[in-house]
Design a protein around this motif. Structure first.
Motif, PDB file in Angstrom:
ATOM      1  N   GLN A   1       0.908  -1.109  -0.078  1.00  0.00           N
ATOM      2  CA  GLN A   1      -0.004  -0.011  -0.080  1.00  0.00           C
ATOM      3  C   GLN A   1       0.776   1.056   0.014  1.00  0.00           C
ATOM      4  O   GLN A   1       1.759   1.381   0.756  1.00  0.00           O
ATOM      5  CB  GLN A   1      -1.055  -0.121   1.226  1.00  0.00           C
ATOM      6  N   VAL A   2       0.620   2.190  -0.790  1.00  0.00           N
ATOM      7  CA  VAL A   2       1.497   3.026  -1.195  1.00  0.00           C
ATOM      8  C   VAL A   2       0.950   4.745  -0.876  1.00  0.00           C
ATOM      9  O   VAL A   2      -0.144   4.907  -1.066  1.00  0.00           O
ATOM     10  CB  VAL A   2       1.908   2.980  -2.671  1.00  0.00           C
ATOM     11  N   ASP A   3       1.807   5.592  -0.324  1.00  0.00           N
ATOM     12  CA  ASP A   3       1.464   6.828   0.075  1.00  0.00           C
ATOM     13  C   ASP A   3       1.268   7.512  -1.183  1.00  0.00           C
ATOM     14  O   ASP A   3       2.516   7.648  -2.128  1.00  0.00           O
ATOM     15  CB  ASP A   3       2.502   7.556   0.979  1.00  0.00           C
TER      16      ASP A   3
ATOM     17  N   ARG B   1      -8.277   4.169   9.125  1.00  0.00           N
ATOM     18  CA  ARG B   1      -8.362   4.402   7.964  1.00  0.00           C
ATOM     19  C   ARG B   1      -9.684   3.695   7.110  1.00  0.00           C
ATOM     20  O   ARG B   1     -10.408   2.933   7.764  1.00  0.00           O
ATOM     21  CB  ARG B   1      -7.345   3.296   7.243  1.00  0.00           C
TER      22      ARG B   1
ATOM     23  N   LYS C   1     -11.048   2.353   3.238  1.00  0.00           N
ATOM     24  CA  LYS C   1     -10.597   1.843   2.142  1.00  0.00           C
ATOM     25  C   LYS C   1     -11.701   2.051   1.301  1.00  0.00           C
ATOM     26  O   LYS C   1     -12.827   1.173   1.351  1.00  0.00           O
ATOM     27  CB  LYS C   1     -10.095   0.530   2.239  1.00  0.00           C
TER      28      LYS C   1
ATOM     29  N   ARG D   1      -7.524   8.624   7.300  1.00  0.00           N
ATOM     30  CA  ARG D   1      -6.750   8.437   6.119  1.00  0.00           C
ATOM     31  C   ARG D   1      -7.637   7.708   5.041  1.00  0.00           C
ATOM     32  O   ARG D   1      -8.243   6.712   5.532  1.00  0.00           O
ATOM     33  CB  ARG D   1      -5.396   7.885   6.456  1.00  0.00           C
TER      34      ARG D   1
ATOM     35  N   ILE E   1      -7.769   5.298   1.596  1.00  0.00           N
ATOM     36  CA  ILE E   1      -7.028   4.525   0.698  1.00  0.00           C
ATOM     37  C   ILE E   1      -7.945   3.826  -0.375  1.00  0.00           C
ATOM     38  O   ILE E   1      -8.934   3.460   0.089  1.00  0.00           O
ATOM     39  CB  ILE E   1      -6.328   3.484   1.360  1.00  0.00           C
TER      40      ILE E   1
ATOM     41  N   ASP F   1      -5.590   9.839   0.253  1.00  0.00           N
ATOM     42  CA  ASP F   1      -3.929   9.707   0.807  1.00  0.00           C
ATOM     43  C   ASP F   1      -3.372   8.466   0.098  1.00  0.00           C
ATOM     44  O   ASP F   1      -1.910   8.651   0.134  1.00  0.00           O
ATOM     45  CB  ASP F   1      -4.445   9.435   2.253  1.00  0.00           C
ATOM     46  N   GLU F   2      -3.661   7.326   0.053  1.00  0.00           N
ATOM     47  CA  GLU F   2      -3.079   6.103  -0.197  1.00  0.00           C
ATOM     48  C   GLU F   2      -3.690   5.362  -1.292  1.00  0.00           C
ATOM     49  O   GLU F   2      -4.731   5.584  -1.723  1.00  0.00           O
ATOM     50  CB  GLU F   2      -3.145   5.104   0.850  1.00  0.00           C
TER      51      GLU F   2
ATOM     52  N   GLN G   1      -3.845   1.154  -3.540  1.00  0.00           N
ATOM     53  CA  GLN G   1      -3.441  -0.101  -3.569  1.00  0.00           C
ATOM     54  C   GLN G   1      -3.676  -0.844  -4.666  1.00  0.00           C
ATOM     55  O   GLN G   1      -5.056  -0.396  -5.001  1.00  0.00           O
ATOM     56  CB  GLN G   1      -3.703  -0.842  -2.359  1.00  0.00           C
TER      57      GLN G   1
END
Length: 547
Positions: free
Chosen positions: A311-313, A463, A465, A497, A499, A518-519, A521
Protein backbone atom coordinates in the motif's frame (compact mmCIF):
# COMPACT_ATOMS: atom_id res chain seq x y z
CA UNK A 1 -78.63 -42.36 22.81
CA UNK A 2 -80.18 -41.44 19.48
CA UNK A 3 -77.69 -40.17 16.88
CA UNK A 4 -80.09 -37.47 15.70
CA UNK A 5 -80.17 -36.14 19.26
CA UNK A 6 -76.36 -36.11 19.65
CA UNK A 7 -76.08 -34.37 16.30
CA UNK A 8 -78.60 -31.76 17.44
CA UNK A 9 -76.68 -30.86 20.62
CA UNK A 10 -73.19 -31.15 19.13
CA UNK A 11 -71.31 -27.86 19.33
CA UNK A 12 -73.59 -26.11 21.81
CA UNK A 13 -71.52 -23.82 24.03
CA UNK A 14 -71.40 -24.51 27.78
CA UNK A 15 -73.02 -22.03 30.17
CA UNK A 16 -74.99 -21.54 33.41
CA UNK A 17 -78.28 -22.63 31.86
CA UNK A 18 -77.47 -25.12 29.10
CA UNK A 19 -79.30 -28.30 30.05
CA UNK A 20 -77.60 -30.79 32.33
CA UNK A 21 -74.33 -31.35 30.43
CA UNK A 22 -73.57 -27.74 29.49
CA UNK A 23 -74.34 -26.58 33.03
CA UNK A 24 -72.28 -29.36 34.66
CA UNK A 25 -69.26 -28.42 32.55
CA UNK A 26 -69.80 -24.75 33.38
CA UNK A 27 -70.21 -25.33 37.14
CA UNK A 28 -67.54 -28.10 37.22
CA UNK A 29 -69.85 -30.18 39.44
CA UNK A 30 -72.60 -32.83 38.95
CA UNK A 31 -76.02 -31.59 37.79
CA UNK A 32 -78.99 -33.88 38.45
CA UNK A 33 -82.18 -32.99 36.54
CA UNK A 34 -85.11 -35.26 37.49
CA UNK A 35 -87.61 -33.69 35.08
CA UNK A 36 -86.35 -32.14 31.86
CA UNK A 37 -89.76 -30.78 30.96
CA UNK A 38 -90.00 -28.60 34.08
CA UNK A 39 -86.41 -27.87 35.14
CA UNK A 40 -85.37 -24.24 34.32
CA UNK A 41 -81.91 -25.43 33.17
CA UNK A 42 -83.61 -27.08 30.20
CA UNK A 43 -85.83 -24.16 29.32
CA UNK A 44 -84.08 -23.47 26.03
CA UNK A 45 -83.42 -27.12 25.13
CA UNK A 46 -86.39 -29.22 26.29
CA UNK A 47 -87.89 -29.10 22.79
CA UNK A 48 -84.71 -30.75 21.52
CA UNK A 49 -85.02 -33.65 23.99
CA UNK A 50 -88.81 -34.09 23.89
CA UNK A 51 -89.08 -35.86 20.50
CA UNK A 52 -86.79 -38.60 21.80
CA UNK A 53 -88.71 -39.20 25.03
CA UNK A 54 -85.92 -38.14 27.37
CA UNK A 55 -87.36 -36.99 30.74
CA UNK A 56 -84.37 -36.96 33.14
CA UNK A 57 -80.65 -36.37 32.74
CA UNK A 58 -77.83 -36.79 35.27
CA UNK A 59 -74.53 -35.16 34.17
CA UNK A 60 -71.11 -35.26 35.86
CA UNK A 61 -68.08 -33.33 34.54
CA UNK A 62 -64.97 -35.40 33.70
CA UNK A 63 -62.01 -33.57 35.24
CA UNK A 64 -58.27 -33.93 34.68
CA UNK A 65 -55.84 -34.34 37.56
CA UNK A 66 -55.36 -30.57 37.43
CA UNK A 67 -59.09 -29.84 37.52
CA UNK A 68 -59.55 -29.01 33.84
CA UNK A 69 -62.87 -30.10 32.27
CA UNK A 70 -62.21 -32.89 29.75
CA UNK A 71 -65.84 -33.71 29.01
CA UNK A 72 -69.14 -34.73 30.63
CA UNK A 73 -70.53 -38.18 31.46
CA UNK A 74 -74.34 -38.20 31.23
CA UNK A 75 -77.10 -40.75 31.80
CA UNK A 76 -80.54 -40.12 30.30
CA UNK A 77 -83.77 -41.75 31.41
CA UNK A 78 -87.20 -41.81 29.81
CA UNK A 79 -88.83 -41.57 33.23
CA UNK A 80 -88.97 -38.68 35.68
CA UNK A 81 -86.59 -39.64 38.50
CA UNK A 82 -83.23 -39.17 40.24
CA UNK A 83 -80.44 -41.78 40.26
CA UNK A 84 -80.47 -44.47 42.92
CA UNK A 85 -77.40 -45.22 45.06
CA UNK A 86 -76.01 -47.90 42.71
CA UNK A 87 -76.40 -45.58 39.74
CA UNK A 88 -74.60 -42.79 41.59
CA UNK A 89 -71.67 -45.13 42.38
CA UNK A 90 -71.59 -46.22 38.72
CA UNK A 91 -71.50 -42.61 37.55
CA UNK A 92 -68.65 -41.75 39.95
CA UNK A 93 -66.47 -44.72 39.01
CA UNK A 94 -67.16 -44.35 35.29
CA UNK A 95 -66.32 -40.67 35.41
CA UNK A 96 -62.97 -41.32 37.12
CA UNK A 97 -62.05 -44.05 34.62
CA UNK A 98 -63.09 -41.84 31.72
CA UNK A 99 -60.89 -39.03 33.05
CA UNK A 100 -57.85 -41.31 33.24
CA UNK A 101 -58.50 -42.69 29.75
CA UNK A 102 -59.01 -39.25 28.18
CA UNK A 103 -55.87 -37.81 29.81
CA UNK A 104 -53.84 -40.77 28.60
CA UNK A 105 -55.16 -40.38 25.05
CA UNK A 106 -54.47 -36.65 25.08
CA UNK A 107 -50.93 -37.31 26.34
CA UNK A 108 -50.36 -39.91 23.62
CA UNK A 109 -51.70 -37.53 20.98
CA UNK A 110 -49.46 -34.75 22.29
CA UNK A 111 -46.38 -36.97 22.30
CA UNK A 112 -47.18 -38.14 18.77
CA UNK A 113 -47.68 -34.56 17.61
CA UNK A 114 -44.44 -33.38 19.21
CA UNK A 115 -42.54 -36.29 17.65
CA UNK A 116 -43.80 -35.36 14.20
CA UNK A 117 -44.14 -31.57 14.31
CA UNK A 118 -41.90 -28.57 14.84
CA UNK A 119 -42.49 -26.97 18.24
CA UNK A 120 -42.00 -23.38 17.02
CA UNK A 121 -44.15 -23.30 13.88
CA UNK A 122 -46.40 -26.33 14.40
CA UNK A 123 -45.46 -27.57 10.93
CA UNK A 124 -44.67 -31.23 10.23
CA UNK A 125 -41.01 -31.97 10.86
CA UNK A 126 -38.36 -34.16 9.22
CA UNK A 127 -39.80 -37.32 10.81
CA UNK A 128 -43.18 -36.78 9.11
CA UNK A 129 -41.70 -35.57 5.82
CA UNK A 130 -40.47 -38.99 4.72
CA UNK A 131 -43.90 -40.57 5.29
CA UNK A 132 -45.82 -37.78 3.52
CA UNK A 133 -43.42 -37.75 0.57
CA UNK A 134 -43.45 -41.56 0.21
CA UNK A 135 -47.27 -41.53 0.16
CA UNK A 136 -47.27 -38.77 -2.47
CA UNK A 137 -44.89 -40.81 -4.66
CA UNK A 138 -47.05 -43.97 -4.38
CA UNK A 139 -50.12 -41.96 -5.42
CA UNK A 140 -48.23 -40.39 -8.33
CA UNK A 141 -47.07 -43.83 -9.52
CA UNK A 142 -50.62 -45.14 -9.56
CA UNK A 143 -52.24 -42.18 -11.30
CA UNK A 144 -49.38 -40.95 -13.51
CA UNK A 145 -48.95 -37.64 -11.71
CA UNK A 146 -46.01 -35.54 -10.54
CA UNK A 147 -44.75 -34.82 -7.05
CA UNK A 148 -42.93 -31.51 -6.70
CA UNK A 149 -40.43 -31.10 -3.86
CA UNK A 150 -39.28 -27.56 -3.03
CA UNK A 151 -36.29 -27.07 -0.73
CA UNK A 152 -36.40 -23.54 0.76
CA UNK A 153 -33.67 -21.73 2.69
CA UNK A 154 -34.23 -18.18 3.96
CA UNK A 155 -31.53 -15.75 2.85
CA UNK A 156 -29.44 -13.97 5.51
CA UNK A 157 -31.57 -15.30 8.38
CA UNK A 158 -28.52 -15.33 10.67
CA UNK A 159 -28.21 -11.57 10.19
CA UNK A 160 -31.74 -11.10 11.61
CA UNK A 161 -30.87 -13.24 14.64
CA UNK A 162 -27.58 -11.43 15.20
CA UNK A 163 -28.95 -7.90 14.83
CA UNK A 164 -32.54 -8.10 16.12
CA UNK A 165 -32.31 -11.10 18.46
CA UNK A 166 -33.63 -14.66 18.50
CA UNK A 167 -37.17 -13.60 19.44
CA UNK A 168 -37.37 -11.58 16.24
CA UNK A 169 -35.96 -14.54 14.36
CA UNK A 170 -38.68 -16.79 15.80
CA UNK A 171 -41.40 -14.33 14.73
CA UNK A 172 -39.91 -14.25 11.24
CA UNK A 173 -39.88 -18.06 11.00
CA UNK A 174 -43.47 -18.41 12.23
CA UNK A 175 -44.69 -15.67 9.87
CA UNK A 176 -42.96 -17.17 6.84
CA UNK A 177 -44.23 -20.65 7.76
CA UNK A 178 -47.82 -19.40 7.97
CA UNK A 179 -47.53 -17.58 4.64
CA UNK A 180 -46.20 -20.67 2.87
CA UNK A 181 -49.06 -22.79 4.23
CA UNK A 182 -51.46 -20.19 2.85
CA UNK A 183 -49.94 -20.57 -0.63
CA UNK A 184 -50.58 -24.30 -1.03
CA UNK A 185 -53.56 -26.69 -0.86
CA UNK A 186 -54.65 -28.59 2.22
CA UNK A 187 -53.39 -31.79 0.55
CA UNK A 188 -49.88 -30.35 0.18
CA UNK A 189 -47.34 -30.35 2.99
CA UNK A 190 -45.08 -27.60 4.34
CA UNK A 191 -42.28 -28.94 6.54
CA UNK A 192 -39.74 -27.20 8.73
CA UNK A 193 -36.49 -29.16 8.71
CA UNK A 194 -34.88 -26.93 11.34
CA UNK A 195 -33.21 -23.52 11.50
CA UNK A 196 -34.32 -21.54 8.45
CA UNK A 197 -34.81 -24.56 6.17
CA UNK A 198 -38.22 -25.65 4.90
CA UNK A 199 -39.52 -28.23 2.43
CA UNK A 200 -42.78 -27.97 0.50
CA UNK A 201 -44.26 -31.14 -1.01
CA UNK A 202 -46.83 -30.45 -3.74
CA UNK A 203 -49.05 -33.54 -3.93
CA UNK A 204 -50.90 -34.86 -7.01
CA UNK A 205 -49.42 -32.44 -9.55
CA UNK A 206 -50.49 -32.32 -13.19
CA UNK A 207 -47.35 -33.01 -15.33
CA UNK A 208 -46.86 -29.35 -16.21
CA UNK A 209 -43.84 -27.30 -15.10
CA UNK A 210 -45.76 -24.04 -15.55
CA UNK A 211 -48.14 -24.95 -12.71
CA UNK A 212 -45.25 -25.54 -10.29
CA UNK A 213 -43.64 -22.32 -11.54
CA UNK A 214 -46.78 -20.34 -10.66
CA UNK A 215 -46.91 -21.80 -7.14
CA UNK A 216 -43.23 -21.03 -6.58
CA UNK A 217 -43.74 -17.43 -7.63
CA UNK A 218 -46.69 -17.20 -5.25
CA UNK A 219 -44.59 -18.54 -2.36
CA UNK A 220 -41.70 -16.20 -3.23
CA UNK A 221 -44.02 -13.17 -3.29
CA UNK A 222 -45.64 -14.17 0.02
CA UNK A 223 -42.27 -14.53 1.74
CA UNK A 224 -41.18 -11.12 0.46
CA UNK A 225 -44.15 -9.26 1.99
CA UNK A 226 -42.95 -6.90 4.78
CA UNK A 227 -42.76 -8.36 8.28
CA UNK A 228 -42.89 -6.07 11.30
CA UNK A 229 -40.19 -7.02 13.82
CA UNK A 230 -40.21 -4.53 16.67
CA UNK A 231 -39.37 -1.16 15.17
CA UNK A 232 -38.20 -2.67 11.88
CA UNK A 233 -39.99 -3.65 8.68
CA UNK A 234 -38.12 -6.63 7.25
CA UNK A 235 -38.49 -8.07 3.76
CA UNK A 236 -37.33 -11.67 3.77
CA UNK A 237 -36.13 -13.52 0.68
CA UNK A 238 -35.47 -17.19 0.05
CA UNK A 239 -33.43 -19.46 -2.19
CA UNK A 240 -35.53 -22.34 -3.52
CA UNK A 241 -34.57 -25.56 -5.26
CA UNK A 242 -37.11 -27.73 -7.08
CA UNK A 243 -37.11 -31.43 -7.99
CA UNK A 244 -39.99 -33.29 -9.66
CA UNK A 245 -40.99 -36.95 -9.49
CA UNK A 246 -40.42 -38.98 -11.64
CA UNK A 247 -37.89 -37.03 -13.76
CA UNK A 248 -35.57 -35.96 -10.92
CA UNK A 249 -35.81 -39.01 -8.66
CA UNK A 250 -37.85 -42.14 -8.01
CA UNK A 251 -37.71 -42.08 -4.20
CA UNK A 252 -38.01 -39.59 -1.35
CA UNK A 253 -34.30 -39.50 -0.50
CA UNK A 254 -33.21 -38.76 -4.08
CA UNK A 255 -35.85 -36.08 -4.61
CA UNK A 256 -34.84 -34.28 -1.41
CA UNK A 257 -31.13 -34.46 -2.24
CA UNK A 258 -31.72 -33.09 -5.75
CA UNK A 259 -34.01 -30.30 -4.53
CA UNK A 260 -31.30 -29.41 -1.99
CA UNK A 261 -28.65 -29.29 -4.74
CA UNK A 262 -30.90 -27.02 -6.81
CA UNK A 263 -31.38 -24.74 -3.79
CA UNK A 264 -27.61 -24.32 -3.39
CA UNK A 265 -27.40 -23.43 -7.06
CA UNK A 266 -30.03 -20.74 -6.42
CA UNK A 267 -27.82 -19.34 -3.66
CA UNK A 268 -24.78 -19.35 -5.94
CA UNK A 269 -26.76 -17.31 -8.47
CA UNK A 270 -27.31 -14.53 -5.95
CA UNK A 271 -30.18 -15.81 -3.77
CA UNK A 272 -33.82 -14.67 -3.88
CA UNK A 273 -34.64 -17.01 -6.78
CA UNK A 274 -35.69 -20.58 -7.52
CA UNK A 275 -33.96 -23.17 -9.67
CA UNK A 276 -35.24 -26.43 -11.12
CA UNK A 277 -32.89 -29.37 -10.64
CA UNK A 278 -30.38 -30.28 -13.35
CA UNK A 279 -28.02 -33.31 -13.14
CA UNK A 280 -24.87 -31.16 -13.21
CA UNK A 281 -25.82 -29.68 -9.82
CA UNK A 282 -24.93 -32.95 -8.13
CA UNK A 283 -21.44 -32.98 -9.56
CA UNK A 284 -20.92 -29.42 -8.32
CA UNK A 285 -22.24 -30.35 -4.88
CA UNK A 286 -19.96 -33.38 -4.75
CA UNK A 287 -17.01 -31.24 -5.80
CA UNK A 288 -17.83 -28.71 -3.08
CA UNK A 289 -18.13 -31.46 -0.46
CA UNK A 290 -14.76 -32.96 -1.36
CA UNK A 291 -13.14 -29.53 -1.36
CA UNK A 292 -14.56 -28.84 2.12
CA UNK A 293 -13.09 -32.11 3.39
CA UNK A 294 -9.69 -31.23 1.93
CA UNK A 295 -9.92 -27.73 3.39
CA UNK A 296 -10.15 -29.28 6.86
CA UNK A 297 -6.72 -30.83 6.40
CA UNK A 298 -5.08 -28.00 4.46
CA UNK A 299 -3.69 -26.31 7.59
CA UNK A 300 -2.14 -29.54 8.89
CA UNK A 301 -0.58 -30.19 5.47
CA UNK A 302 0.82 -26.62 5.33
CA UNK A 303 -0.90 -25.91 2.01
CA UNK A 304 -1.64 -22.25 2.74
CA UNK A 305 0.69 -19.42 1.92
CA UNK A 306 0.55 -15.65 2.23
CA UNK A 307 1.12 -13.12 -0.50
CA UNK A 308 1.63 -9.46 0.33
CA UNK A 309 0.38 -6.45 -1.62
CA UNK A 310 2.00 -3.07 -0.92
CA UNK A 311 0.00 0.00 0.00
CA UNK A 312 1.55 3.26 -1.19
CA UNK A 313 1.44 6.86 0.02
CA UNK A 314 0.12 8.83 -2.96
CA UNK A 315 2.11 11.92 -2.00
CA UNK A 316 5.53 10.41 -1.33
CA UNK A 317 5.38 7.10 -3.22
CA UNK A 318 6.61 5.27 -0.09
CA UNK A 319 5.36 1.80 0.79
CA UNK A 320 4.13 2.05 4.39
CA UNK A 321 1.92 -1.04 4.72
CA UNK A 322 1.52 -4.47 3.12
CA UNK A 323 -1.75 -6.39 3.13
CA UNK A 324 -1.51 -10.11 3.85
CA UNK A 325 -3.57 -12.16 1.38
CA UNK A 326 -4.05 -15.91 1.78
CA UNK A 327 -3.69 -18.42 -1.05
CA UNK A 328 -4.34 -22.19 -1.06
CA UNK A 329 -1.82 -24.30 -2.93
CA UNK A 330 -3.87 -27.44 -3.49
CA UNK A 331 -1.69 -30.51 -4.20
CA UNK A 332 -3.66 -31.52 -7.32
CA UNK A 333 -5.82 -28.51 -8.25
CA UNK A 334 -3.05 -25.93 -7.96
CA UNK A 335 -3.72 -22.40 -6.73
CA UNK A 336 -7.31 -21.99 -5.49
CA UNK A 337 -8.80 -18.51 -5.33
CA UNK A 338 -9.85 -17.18 -1.91
CA UNK A 339 -13.20 -16.34 -3.52
CA UNK A 340 -13.77 -20.10 -3.74
CA UNK A 341 -12.54 -21.37 -0.39
CA UNK A 342 -13.05 -18.47 2.04
CA UNK A 343 -16.91 -18.64 1.85
CA UNK A 344 -16.54 -22.39 2.43
CA UNK A 345 -14.35 -21.72 5.47
CA UNK A 346 -16.90 -19.22 6.81
CA UNK A 347 -19.74 -21.71 6.34
CA UNK A 348 -17.93 -24.54 8.14
CA UNK A 349 -16.32 -22.44 10.89
CA UNK A 350 -12.82 -23.28 9.59
CA UNK A 351 -12.27 -19.56 9.04
CA UNK A 352 -11.39 -19.24 12.75
CA UNK A 353 -8.31 -21.53 12.76
CA UNK A 354 -7.36 -20.41 9.24
CA UNK A 355 -7.66 -16.75 10.25
CA UNK A 356 -5.59 -17.47 13.35
CA UNK A 357 -2.85 -18.95 11.18
CA UNK A 358 -2.92 -15.89 8.88
CA UNK A 359 -2.62 -13.59 11.91
CA UNK A 360 0.35 -15.49 13.37
CA UNK A 361 2.13 -15.88 10.02
CA UNK A 362 1.69 -12.21 9.03
CA UNK A 363 3.05 -11.02 12.39
CA UNK A 364 5.96 -13.49 12.20
CA UNK A 365 6.86 -12.37 8.69
CA UNK A 366 6.69 -8.67 9.53
CA UNK A 367 9.02 -9.17 12.49
CA UNK A 368 11.35 -11.20 10.24
CA UNK A 369 11.50 -8.28 7.78
CA UNK A 370 12.36 -5.90 10.61
CA UNK A 371 15.05 -8.26 11.92
CA UNK A 372 16.48 -8.41 8.39
CA UNK A 373 16.98 -4.64 8.45
CA UNK A 374 13.98 -3.42 6.43
CA UNK A 375 12.39 -0.18 7.61
CA UNK A 376 9.49 -0.94 10.00
CA UNK A 377 6.10 -1.03 8.32
CA UNK A 378 2.58 -2.17 9.13
CA UNK A 379 1.13 -5.51 8.06
CA UNK A 380 -2.62 -5.49 7.44
CA UNK A 381 -4.71 -8.62 8.10
CA UNK A 382 -8.35 -9.12 7.16
CA UNK A 383 -10.69 -10.27 9.94
CA UNK A 384 -13.84 -12.15 8.97
CA UNK A 385 -17.25 -11.73 10.60
CA UNK A 386 -16.93 -15.14 12.25
CA UNK A 387 -13.51 -14.29 13.71
CA UNK A 388 -14.63 -10.86 14.89
CA UNK A 389 -17.48 -12.37 16.93
CA UNK A 390 -15.24 -14.92 18.67
CA UNK A 391 -15.03 -14.25 22.42
CA UNK A 392 -11.28 -14.86 22.40
CA UNK A 393 -10.38 -12.59 19.46
CA UNK A 394 -8.39 -10.24 21.68
CA UNK A 395 -6.38 -13.07 23.25
CA UNK A 396 -5.69 -14.50 19.78
CA UNK A 397 -4.28 -11.15 18.66
CA UNK A 398 -2.19 -10.89 21.83
CA UNK A 399 -0.84 -14.40 21.29
CA UNK A 400 0.13 -13.63 17.69
CA UNK A 401 1.98 -10.48 18.76
CA UNK A 402 3.67 -12.24 21.70
CA UNK A 403 4.73 -15.29 19.71
CA UNK A 404 6.23 -13.17 16.92
CA UNK A 405 7.66 -10.39 19.05
CA UNK A 406 6.01 -7.80 16.78
CA UNK A 407 5.01 -4.48 18.35
CA UNK A 408 1.24 -3.90 18.22
CA UNK A 409 1.61 -0.63 16.30
CA UNK A 410 2.89 -2.59 13.30
CA UNK A 411 -0.31 -4.64 13.01
CA UNK A 412 -3.52 -3.41 11.40
CA UNK A 413 -6.77 -5.37 11.36
CA UNK A 414 -9.17 -4.75 8.49
CA UNK A 415 -12.92 -5.24 9.08
CA UNK A 416 -15.77 -4.76 6.64
CA UNK A 417 -18.32 -1.99 6.93
CA UNK A 418 -21.27 -4.44 6.97
CA UNK A 419 -19.62 -6.53 9.72
CA UNK A 420 -19.36 -3.74 12.26
CA UNK A 421 -22.87 -2.50 11.49
CA UNK A 422 -24.42 -5.84 12.54
CA UNK A 423 -23.97 -4.94 16.20
CA UNK A 424 -22.46 -1.49 16.56
CA UNK A 425 -22.18 -1.50 20.35
CA UNK A 426 -20.35 -4.83 20.48
CA UNK A 427 -18.17 -3.91 17.49
CA UNK A 428 -17.07 -0.62 19.05
CA UNK A 429 -16.25 -2.37 22.34
CA UNK A 430 -14.06 -4.91 20.54
CA UNK A 431 -12.35 -2.23 18.45
CA UNK A 432 -11.65 -0.17 21.56
CA UNK A 433 -9.95 -3.18 23.16
CA UNK A 434 -7.82 -3.70 20.07
CA UNK A 435 -6.95 -0.02 19.95
CA UNK A 436 -6.00 -0.25 23.62
CA UNK A 437 -3.41 -2.87 22.65
CA UNK A 438 -1.96 -0.44 20.11
CA UNK A 439 -3.35 -2.30 17.10
CA UNK A 440 -4.64 -0.15 14.22
CA UNK A 441 -8.05 -0.73 12.62
CA UNK A 442 -9.33 0.06 9.15
CA UNK A 443 -12.69 -0.33 7.42
CA UNK A 444 -12.62 -2.34 4.22
CA UNK A 445 -15.04 -2.09 1.25
CA UNK A 446 -16.28 1.30 2.43
CA UNK A 447 -19.25 2.57 0.42
CA UNK A 448 -20.79 -0.85 -0.20
CA UNK A 449 -22.41 -1.20 3.25
CA UNK A 450 -24.96 0.84 5.13
CA UNK A 451 -23.20 2.72 7.91
CA UNK A 452 -24.53 6.05 9.03
CA UNK A 453 -22.40 9.10 9.74
CA UNK A 454 -23.48 9.09 13.38
CA UNK A 455 -22.22 5.52 13.71
CA UNK A 456 -19.03 6.08 11.73
CA UNK A 457 -17.81 8.87 13.99
CA UNK A 458 -17.89 6.48 16.97
CA UNK A 459 -15.66 3.87 15.34
CA UNK A 460 -12.05 3.91 16.62
CA UNK A 461 -10.57 3.42 13.15
CA UNK A 462 -7.57 4.95 11.40
CA UNK A 463 -8.40 4.37 7.74
CA UNK A 464 -11.22 3.97 5.25
CA UNK A 465 -10.70 1.83 2.15
CA UNK A 466 -12.71 2.80 -0.93
CA UNK A 467 -14.05 -0.39 -2.46
CA UNK A 468 -12.49 -1.34 -5.79
CA UNK A 469 -15.94 -1.45 -7.44
CA UNK A 470 -15.89 2.38 -7.31
CA UNK A 471 -12.32 2.58 -8.62
CA UNK A 472 -12.63 0.31 -11.68
CA UNK A 473 -14.37 2.88 -13.91
CA UNK A 474 -13.27 5.92 -11.97
CA UNK A 475 -11.77 7.73 -14.96
CA UNK A 476 -15.05 7.77 -16.91
CA UNK A 477 -17.98 7.07 -14.56
CA UNK A 478 -19.35 10.23 -12.93
CA UNK A 479 -21.21 8.24 -10.27
CA UNK A 480 -18.03 6.44 -9.19
CA UNK A 481 -16.22 9.77 -9.16
CA UNK A 482 -18.92 11.23 -6.92
CA UNK A 483 -18.71 8.32 -4.46
CA UNK A 484 -14.90 8.33 -4.37
CA UNK A 485 -14.63 12.08 -3.84
CA UNK A 486 -17.34 11.95 -1.15
CA UNK A 487 -15.52 9.21 0.78
CA UNK A 488 -12.23 11.11 0.53
CA UNK A 489 -13.87 14.30 1.80
CA UNK A 490 -15.65 12.41 4.58
CA UNK A 491 -12.40 10.78 5.69
CA UNK A 492 -10.60 14.10 5.86
CA UNK A 493 -13.38 15.68 7.92
CA UNK A 494 -13.21 12.78 10.37
CA UNK A 495 -9.40 12.89 10.48
CA UNK A 496 -9.14 9.47 8.84
CA UNK A 497 -6.74 8.41 6.10
CA UNK A 498 -8.40 7.17 2.93
CA UNK A 499 -6.97 4.43 0.70
CA UNK A 500 -8.27 3.36 -2.70
CA UNK A 501 -7.95 -0.31 -3.65
CA UNK A 502 -7.87 -1.83 -7.13
CA UNK A 503 -5.87 1.04 -8.65
CA UNK A 504 -4.53 0.00 -12.07
CA UNK A 505 -4.23 3.07 -14.34
CA UNK A 506 -2.54 6.47 -14.48
CA UNK A 507 -5.98 8.07 -14.97
CA UNK A 508 -7.24 6.60 -11.71
CA UNK A 509 -4.17 7.87 -9.86
CA UNK A 510 -4.58 11.32 -11.39
CA UNK A 511 -8.16 11.55 -10.13
CA UNK A 512 -7.22 10.32 -6.66
CA UNK A 513 -4.34 12.79 -6.35
CA UNK A 514 -6.51 15.62 -7.60
CA UNK A 515 -9.05 14.83 -4.89
CA UNK A 516 -6.37 14.53 -2.17
CA UNK A 517 -6.73 10.78 -1.57
CA UNK A 518 -4.04 9.68 0.87
CA UNK A 519 -3.09 6.19 -0.26
CA UNK A 520 -3.57 3.57 -2.93
CA UNK A 521 -3.22 -0.18 -3.47
CA UNK A 522 -3.39 -2.10 -6.72
CA UNK A 523 -1.70 -3.59 -9.75
CA UNK A 524 -0.49 -0.16 -10.89
CA UNK A 525 2.22 -0.43 -8.24
CA UNK A 526 2.37 -4.16 -7.57
CA UNK A 527 0.29 -7.29 -7.63
CA UNK A 528 0.34 -9.48 -4.47
CA UNK A 529 3.78 -11.09 -4.21
CA UNK A 530 5.70 -13.53 -2.04
CA UNK A 531 7.48 -12.35 1.10
CA UNK A 532 10.93 -12.55 -0.55
CA UNK A 533 9.71 -10.35 -3.42
CA UNK A 534 8.55 -7.72 -0.91
CA UNK A 535 12.19 -7.40 0.20
CA UNK A 536 13.31 -6.85 -3.39
CA UNK A 537 10.46 -4.43 -4.09
CA UNK A 538 11.15 -2.35 -0.97
CA UNK A 539 14.89 -2.23 -1.64
CA UNK A 540 14.16 -1.00 -5.16
CA UNK A 541 11.63 1.54 -3.89
CA UNK A 542 14.04 2.85 -1.27
CA UNK A 543 16.86 3.09 -3.83
CA UNK A 544 14.68 5.19 -6.12
CA UNK A 545 13.81 7.49 -3.22
CA UNK A 546 17.46 7.70 -2.19
CA UNK A 547 16.90 6.06 1.17
Amino acid sequence: MAKDYTDAIDGIRIGPKVGSCGTAAYRREPVIVADIMHDPLWEDYREVAAPFGYRSCWSTPILSHTGAVLGVFAIYSKTVREPVEDETRLIDSTTRIAGIAIERKLAEDRIHFMANHDTLTGLPNRALLSDRLSQAILYAQRYDRWVTVVFIDLDNFKLVNDTLGHNAGDVLLKTVASRMVGCVRATDTVVRLGGDEFVVVLFDQVPDADIADAILRKIRAAIAEPIRLGEHNIRATASMGVANYPKDGADAETLLANADAAMYHAKELGRDNFQFYAPEFNSKTQEKFLLQEELRDALARAEFTLLYQPQVDLRTGHVFTVEALIRWNHPSLGLISPMKFIPMAEETGLIVPIGDWVLHEACRQNKAWQDAGLPPMVVCVNVSARQFKENNLISRVVNALTDSGLEAKYLELEVTESLIMQNIEAAVATMNELQGLGVQISIDDFGTGYSSLSALKTFPVARLKIDKSFIKDLAADENDQAVASAVISLGQKLNLRVIAEGVETDEQIAFLRKNNCDEMQGYHFSMPVLAVEIVQLLNKNNAIDGV
